[in-house]
Design an enzyme around this catalytic site. Structure first.
Site, PDB file in Angstrom:
ATOM      1  CG  ASP A 202       2.900   3.534  -1.698  1.00 20.75           C
ATOM      2  OD1 ASP A 202       3.637   4.264  -1.008  1.00 20.75           O
ATOM      3  OD2 ASP A 202       2.321   2.527  -1.260  1.00 20.75           O
TER       4      ASP A 202
ATOM      5  CG  ASP B  50       3.545  -3.030   5.110  1.00 19.55           C
ATOM      6  OD1 ASP B  50       3.960  -3.894   4.317  1.00 19.55           O
ATOM      7  OD2 ASP B  50       3.868  -1.832   5.040  1.00 19.55           O
TER       8      ASP B  50
ATOM      9  CD  GLU C 265       4.469   3.101   6.123  1.00 22.53           C
ATOM     10  OE1 GLU C 265       4.283   1.944   6.539  1.00 22.53           O
ATOM     11  OE2 GLU C 265       5.320   3.381   5.249  1.00 22.53           O
TER      12      GLU C 265
ATOM     13  CG  ASP D 191       7.242   3.415   2.008  1.00 22.86           C
ATOM     14  OD1 ASP D 191       6.422   2.671   2.573  1.00 22.86           O
ATOM     15  OD2 ASP D 191       8.453   3.159   1.913  1.00 22.86           O
TER      16      ASP D 191
END
Length: 519
Positions: free
Chosen positions: A99, A327, A264, A201
């Protein structure tokens, strides 16, 4: 089929390191714990593991506040532990993605410590600093995604810094070439260590509009909604200059060979598709598609969602689908266990790369986290309106022993209430379990070019039913799923390859049933 890149034909499995497996008895998962469970992941039939952040961090946002982009948090282990993990992953024939958090760092990162030390710091411009408004208020009306102003006053230097999330997560200034070079070096560091790609991210956040103008007010916002949505993020996200940065990331990844970048990005289809870039200047391989999570669980709605999304994909792009993450609410908690089985079939048979979130293969549902155990800063800052993410981050249940085999100590978050019966050991070998269904779906997908890389054509079907044909060469497969409570006619014939239920009935889809038929 093997000539297609792995990120097109494969399946990604997301691991949330804090909650996967604890090896040292502190109640928090870690890298050695993940290493010990690699064989389980490989046996599922997936192709790649994506790890949520493992970097040194004060953990204000549980790793998304990075204090050192090129290290491992002691809570999770060491760089040597990481090297052992990636070796085990590769030996198992899997890929490993990390990530990457480029929009913001921790306020404890040495870069920010230096940046806030003086207005004349050589790293001052590595972050976004502005004078307050003439009335002493924030420089503009931008709102943090976690509520409150997106600006934090710094008494020592007499300016405010921007934070799209927590005040402990100052935004990096991607218009600064030195910052861009430093962050590109971070990607090189991990690529050189053997990483197969990154989930990036909040990629659409990384560049802000010149001049930082006010965002327009949202006319439909009401009290009880996320405070973030009081304004429309027109100037604080999705700026055209961000695409050049994504293209630089892609060029770097392509230079390392068979690597993948997943972005994302929460945007409508037309703007999401722009993050594929162009054939001569590609950007991310897969801009995450959250449509199955963001829309009502209704067949008519989702049929249109699938059609619209498919129509938006450029010829050089490849689709992807997600039904869960760290999330988002658990799919089984959102739609019930019967429909969670149907969702598994949708996820793993729609055209595109699926991402599967740990624990969804067990059907983990709603988990109540009492107020005294809440960890998530999003829930702590805006309590009681359904924004909390802790229920999706509870520990993996491996067996029926104390703490579900996750840890020898009390876990950092509570387990799901039915963990003594809903765990890997209990579901392993049970022909009717969710785990068995996932393994069967993944096995069928892996052996079918039509399901993994074939075309998709929606098929007319009864109310409550979504049906589509997948085709590759001479192989044709019909998928039909019933999202309703009543039996519906099957929109085609063929040999049953798999049902989400047992003992499929000829010509009919039972409530909560999905079927895959060879044509």
């Amino acid at each position: 089929m093997s000539e297609r890149p792995w990120w097109e034909r494969g399946v990604v499995y997301q691991v949330y390191p804090r909650s996967f497996q604890d090896s040292d008895g502190d109640g928090v998962g870690d890298l050695p714990g993940i290493t010990a469970r690699v064989d389980y992941i490989a046996a599922l039939g997936v192709d790649a593991i994506w790890l949520s952040p493992i970097f040194p961090s004060p953990m204000a946002d549980f790793g998304y506040d990075v204090a050192d982009y090129c290290g491992v948090a002691p809570l999770f282990g060491t760089l040597a532990d990481f090297d052992r993990l990636i070796a085990k992953v590769h030996a198992a024939g899997l890929k490993l993605l990390l990530d990457f958090v480029p929009n913001h760092s921790s306020d404890r990162h040495p870069w920010f410590v230096e940046s806030r030390s003086s207005r004349h710091s050589p790293k001052r411009d590595w972050y976004i600093w502005r004078d307050p408004a003439p009335d002493g208020g924030p420089p503009n009306n931008w709102i943090s995604d976690f509520g409150g102003s997106a600006w934090e006053w710094d008494e020592a230097t007499g300016q405010c810094y921007l934070h799209a999330f927590l005040p402990q997560q100052p935004d990096l200034n991607w218009r600064n070439p030195e910052l861009r070079a430093a962050m590109t070096d971070v990607l090189r560091f991990w690529f050189d260590r053997g990483v197969d790609g990154f989930r990036i991210d909040v990629l659409w956040h990384i560049v802000k509009a010149e001049g930082l103008p006010d965002n327009p007010l949202n006319p439909v916002w009401r009290v009880g909604m996320n405070e973030r949505d009081r304004v429309l993020q027109r100037h604080s996200t999705d700026q055209p200059e961000a695409h050049a940065i994504a293209a630089e990331f892609r060029a770097l990844a392509d230079g390392y060979g068979d690597r993948a970048l997943i972005g994302e990005i929460f945007l409508p289809n037309d703007r999401l598709a722009q993050w594929y870039g162009t054939p001569d200047r590609p950007e991310v391989h897969l801009p995450f598609n959250f449509a199955l999570m963001e829309n009502p669980w209704n067949a008519a709605v989702l049929r249109q969602v699938i059609a619209d999304y498919e129509a938006s994909i450029p010829s050089h792009g490849w689709p992807n689908w997600v039904i869960g993450s760290h999330d988002a609410p658990r799919i089984a908690g959102r739609v019930g266990e019967g429909q969670a089985r149907v969702a598994a079939m949708l996820l793993l048979t729609l055209r595109g790369t699926p991402t599967l979130y740990q624990g969804d293969e067990l059907g983990i549902g709603l988990v109540e986290v009492s107020s005294d155990r809440v960890q998530d800063p999003r829930e702590l800052r805006q309590p009681g309106i359904g924004l909390g993410r802790d229920p999706s981050r509870t520990p993996m249940a491996w067996e029926g022993s104390a703490h579900a085999g996750f840890s020898s100590a009390h876990p950092w978050l509570p387990l799901h209430p039915d963990w003594p019966s809903r765990n890997v050991a209990a579901q392993d070998g049970d022909p009717g379990s969710m785990l068995t269904l996932y393994r069967a779906l993944l096995r069928l997908r892996r052996g079918s070019a039509a399901l993994s890389v074939g075309s998709l054509t929606l098929v007319e079907a009864a109310d409550d039913v979504i049906a589509y044909e997948r085709r590759h060469g001479d192989e044709r497969v019909l998928v039909a799923v019933n999202l309703g409570p009543h039996p519906r006619p099957l929109p085609g014939k063929g040999r049953v390859l798999l049902s989400t239920l047992t003992n499929a009935e000829t010509g009919v889809l039972r409530p909560d049933e999905g079927l895959i038929l060879a044509q």
